[in-house]
Design a protein around this motif. Structure first.
Motif, PDB file in Angstrom:
ATOM      1  N   ALA A  24       0.842  -1.197   0.000  1.00  0.00           N
ATOM      2  CA  ALA A  24       0.000   0.000   0.000  1.00  0.00           C
ATOM      3  C   ALA A  24       0.878   1.248   0.000  1.00  0.00           C
ATOM      4  CB  ALA A  24      -0.930  -0.010   1.214  1.00  0.00           C
ATOM      5  N   TYR A  25       2.013   1.160   0.680  1.00  0.00           N
ATOM      6  CA  TYR A  25       2.925   2.301   0.719  1.00  0.00           C
ATOM      7  C   TYR A  25       3.431   2.646  -0.682  1.00  0.00           C
ATOM      8  CZ  TYR A  25       6.654   5.324   2.482  1.00  0.00           C
ATOM      9  OH  TYR A  25       7.471   6.391   2.737  1.00  0.00           O
ATOM     10  N   ALA A  26       3.744   1.624  -1.469  1.00  0.00           N
ATOM     11  CA  ALA A  26       4.187   1.844  -2.851  1.00  0.00           C
ATOM     12  C   ALA A  26       3.070   2.472  -3.676  1.00  0.00           C
ATOM     13  CB  ALA A  26       4.628   0.533  -3.487  1.00  0.00           C
ATOM     14  N   GLU A  27       1.859   1.950  -3.511  1.00  0.00           N
ATOM     15  CA  GLU A  27       0.723   2.508  -4.243  1.00  0.00           C
ATOM     16  C   GLU A  27       0.501   3.966  -3.877  1.00  0.00           C
ATOM     17  OE1 GLU A  27      -2.368  -0.214  -3.117  1.00  0.00           O
ATOM     18  OE2 GLU A  27      -2.005  -1.471  -4.870  1.00  0.00           O
ATOM     19  N   GLN A  28       0.559   4.277  -2.590  1.00  0.00           N
ATOM     20  CA  GLN A  28       0.336   5.652  -2.136  1.00  0.00           C
ATOM     21  C   GLN A  28       1.398   6.596  -2.689  1.00  0.00           C
ATOM     22  OE1 GLN A  28       0.293   5.068   2.079  1.00  0.00           O
ATOM     23  NE2 GLN A  28      -1.743   4.152   2.069  1.00  0.00           N
ATOM     24  N   ALA A  29       2.652   6.153  -2.728  1.00  0.00           N
ATOM     25  CA  ALA A  29       3.731   7.005  -3.234  1.00  0.00           C
ATOM     26  C   ALA A  29       3.511   7.353  -4.704  1.00  0.00           C
ATOM     27  CB  ALA A  29       5.077   6.308  -3.047  1.00  0.00           C
ATOM     28  N   VAL A  30       3.134   6.360  -5.487  1.00  0.00           N
ATOM     29  CA  VAL A  30       2.902   6.582  -6.915  1.00  0.00           C
ATOM     30  C   VAL A  30       1.639   7.409  -7.135  1.00  0.00           C
ATOM     31  CG1 VAL A  30       2.280   5.421  -9.077  1.00  0.00           C
ATOM     32  CG2 VAL A  30       4.173   4.558  -7.678  1.00  0.00           C
ATOM     33  N   LEU A  31       0.586   7.072  -6.425  1.00  0.00           N
ATOM     34  CA  LEU A  31      -0.679   7.771  -6.624  1.00  0.00           C
ATOM     35  C   LEU A  31      -0.622   9.218  -6.157  1.00  0.00           C
ATOM     36  CD1 LEU A  31      -3.133   4.888  -5.775  1.00  0.00           C
ATOM     37  CD2 LEU A  31      -2.414   5.720  -8.030  1.00  0.00           C
ATOM     38  N   ALA A  32       0.240   9.526  -5.206  1.00  0.00           N
ATOM     39  CA  ALA A  32       0.412  10.916  -4.783  1.00  0.00           C
ATOM     40  C   ALA A  32       0.930  11.760  -5.948  1.00  0.00           C
ATOM     41  CB  ALA A  32       1.365  11.001  -3.600  1.00  0.00           C
ATOM     42  N   ILE A  33       1.791  11.192  -6.744  1.00  0.00           N
ATOM     43  CA  ILE A  33       2.320  11.904  -7.912  1.00  0.00           C
ATOM     44  C   ILE A  33       1.204  12.095  -8.948  1.00  0.00           C
ATOM     45  CG2 ILE A  33       3.930  11.764  -9.857  1.00  0.00           C
ATOM     46  CD1 ILE A  33       5.788  10.216  -7.825  1.00  0.00           C
ATOM     47  N   TYR A  34       0.460  11.030  -9.215  1.00  0.00           N
ATOM     48  CA  TYR A  34      -0.629  11.128 -10.179  1.00  0.00           C
ATOM     49  C   TYR A  34      -1.712  12.092  -9.709  1.00  0.00           C
ATOM     50  CZ  TYR A  34       0.974   7.647 -13.460  1.00  0.00           C
ATOM     51  OH  TYR A  34       1.678   6.990 -14.428  1.00  0.00           O
ATOM     52  N   SER A  35      -1.987  12.097  -8.417  1.00  0.00           N
ATOM     53  CA  SER A  35      -3.043  12.986  -7.920  1.00  0.00           C
ATOM     54  C   SER A  35      -2.634  14.452  -8.002  1.00  0.00           C
ATOM     55  CB  SER A  35      -3.426  12.625  -6.484  1.00  0.00           C
ATOM     56  OG  SER A  35      -2.380  12.926  -5.603  1.00  0.00           O
ATOM     57  N   SER A  36      -1.327  14.717  -8.068  1.00  0.00           N
ATOM     58  CA  SER A  36      -0.885  16.109  -8.187  1.00  0.00           C
ATOM     59  C   SER A  36      -1.300  16.727  -9.518  1.00  0.00           C
ATOM     60  CB  SER A  36       0.633  16.214  -8.001  1.00  0.00           C
ATOM     61  OG  SER A  36       1.319  15.685  -9.124  1.00  0.00           O
ATOM     62  N   VAL A  37      -1.685  15.875 -10.464  1.00  0.00           N
ATOM     63  CA  VAL A  37      -2.164  16.364 -11.761  1.00  0.00           C
ATOM     64  C   VAL A  37      -3.604  15.938 -11.996  1.00  0.00           C
ATOM     65  CG1 VAL A  37       0.086  16.493 -12.846  1.00  0.00           C
ATOM     66  CG2 VAL A  37      -1.228  14.372 -12.998  1.00  0.00           C
ATOM     67  N   GLY A  38      -4.293  15.659 -10.922  1.00  0.00           N
ATOM     68  CA  GLY A  38      -5.679  15.241 -11.055  1.00  0.00           C
ATOM     69  C   GLY A  38      -5.812  13.804 -11.520  1.00  0.00           C
ATOM     70  N   GLY A  39      -4.700  13.052 -11.495  1.00  0.00           N
ATOM     71  CA  GLY A  39      -4.740  11.644 -11.838  1.00  0.00           C
ATOM     72  C   GLY A  39      -4.787  11.336 -13.316  1.00  0.00           C
ATOM     73  N   ASP A  40      -4.705  12.340 -14.175  1.00  0.00           N
ATOM     74  CA  ASP A  40      -4.861  12.081 -15.601  1.00  0.00           C
ATOM     75  C   ASP A  40      -3.726  12.712 -16.390  1.00  0.00           C
ATOM     76  OD1 ASP A  40      -5.722  11.415 -18.101  1.00  0.00           O
ATOM     77  OD2 ASP A  40      -7.557  12.602 -18.039  1.00  0.00           O
ATOM     78  N   VAL A  41      -2.639  11.939 -16.567  1.00  0.00           N
ATOM     79  CA  VAL A  41      -1.536  12.462 -17.368  1.00  0.00           C
ATOM     80  C   VAL A  41      -1.847  12.401 -18.853  1.00  0.00           C
ATOM     81  CG1 VAL A  41       0.276  12.005 -15.687  1.00  0.00           C
ATOM     82  CG2 VAL A  41      -0.311  10.255 -17.344  1.00  0.00           C
ATOM     83  N   LEU A  54       6.306  14.004 -14.762  1.00  0.00           N
ATOM     84  CA  LEU A  54       5.539  13.328 -13.721  1.00  0.00           C
ATOM     85  C   LEU A  54       5.536  11.816 -13.909  1.00  0.00           C
ATOM     86  CD1 LEU A  54       2.626  15.865 -13.410  1.00  0.00           C
ATOM     87  CD2 LEU A  54       4.334  15.348 -11.663  1.00  0.00           C
ATOM     88  N   PHE A  55       5.452  11.379 -15.151  1.00  0.00           N
ATOM     89  CA  PHE A  55       5.473   9.948 -15.430  1.00  0.00           C
ATOM     90  C   PHE A  55       6.820   9.347 -15.032  1.00  0.00           C
ATOM     91  CE2 PHE A  55       5.677   6.289 -18.449  1.00  0.00           C
ATOM     92  CZ  PHE A  55       4.668   5.551 -17.855  1.00  0.00           C
ATOM     93  N   LEU A  56       7.915  10.024 -15.375  1.00  0.00           N
ATOM     94  CA  LEU A  56       9.240   9.540 -14.977  1.00  0.00           C
ATOM     95  C   LEU A  56       9.379   9.551 -13.463  1.00  0.00           C
ATOM     96  CD1 LEU A  56      12.078   8.549 -15.597  1.00  0.00           C
ATOM     97  CD2 LEU A  56      12.777  10.939 -15.857  1.00  0.00           C
ATOM     98  N   GLN A  57       8.888  10.593 -12.825  1.00  0.00           N
ATOM     99  CA  GLN A  57       8.952  10.681 -11.366  1.00  0.00           C
ATOM    100  C   GLN A  57       8.220   9.506 -10.724  1.00  0.00           C
ATOM    101  OE1 GLN A  57       7.289  14.296  -9.776  1.00  0.00           O
ATOM    102  NE2 GLN A  57       7.754  13.735  -7.672  1.00  0.00           N
ATOM    103  N   ALA A  58       7.055   9.157 -11.234  1.00  0.00           N
ATOM    104  CA  ALA A  58       6.296   8.031 -10.689  1.00  0.00           C
ATOM    105  C   ALA A  58       7.053   6.725 -10.894  1.00  0.00           C
ATOM    106  CB  ALA A  58       4.918   7.954 -11.347  1.00  0.00           C
ATOM    107  N   ARG A  59       7.683   6.568 -12.047  1.00  0.00           N
ATOM    108  CA  ARG A  59       8.427   5.346 -12.341  1.00  0.00           C
ATOM    109  C   ARG A  59       9.620   5.200 -11.412  1.00  0.00           C
ATOM    110  NH1 ARG A  59       9.085   5.690 -18.731  1.00  0.00           N
ATOM    111  NH2 ARG A  59       9.765   3.536 -18.585  1.00  0.00           N
TER     112      ARG A  59
END
Length: 123
Positions: A24-41, A54-59
């Motif tokens: 869950a910690y991994a999911e939260q870390a990645v999703l925090a990045i996606y949510s910073s752009v409203g979840g839709d890159v 943002l995509f590279l940052q999440a990866r």
């Protein structure tokens, strides 16, 4: 928990968890990045450069969460992963792309009412 071995171009190796090993910690870390752009890159109004960053940052953010061990002498952290040369980071990112897809698609499915069986029209 099964792992896959990634052989890196500098002769080192890394053990990557499978989908079941995503915390869950991994999911939260990645999703925090996606949510910073409203979840839709894929939003057509988003600047392409920003979406790429943002995509590279999440990866990269995902890597220390899914690398279970490696042959480098340093501890696995976001800082040590970020300091790896691109020639080493790239194979790690490619080896974990399916995990990132799993995290993001899981959230997209949960958010999409059409993907839920409870949204079926009663007869």
């Amino acid at each position: 928990m099964p792992t896959a071995t990634v052989h890196l171009p500098d002769g080192n190796t890394a053990e990557i968890c499978d989908v079941e090993g995503i915390t869950a910690y991994a999911e939260q870390a990645v999703l925090a990045i996606y949510s910073s752009v409203g979840g839709d890159v894929d939003d057509p109004t988003m600047d392409a450069g920003r979406a790429a960053v943002l995509f590279l940052q999440a990866r990269v953010e995902l890597l220390p969460h899914v690398i279970k061990s490696w042959s480098y002498p340093k501890k696995i952290t976001l800082n040590t992963v970020s300091c790896l040369p691109r020639s080493v980071r790239t194979p790690l990112i490619r080896a974990t792309e399916h995990l990132l897809t799993e995290i993001v698609s899981g959230v997209n499915e949960a958010a999409d009412p059409k993907s839920s069986s409870s949204s079926e029209t009663p007869e």
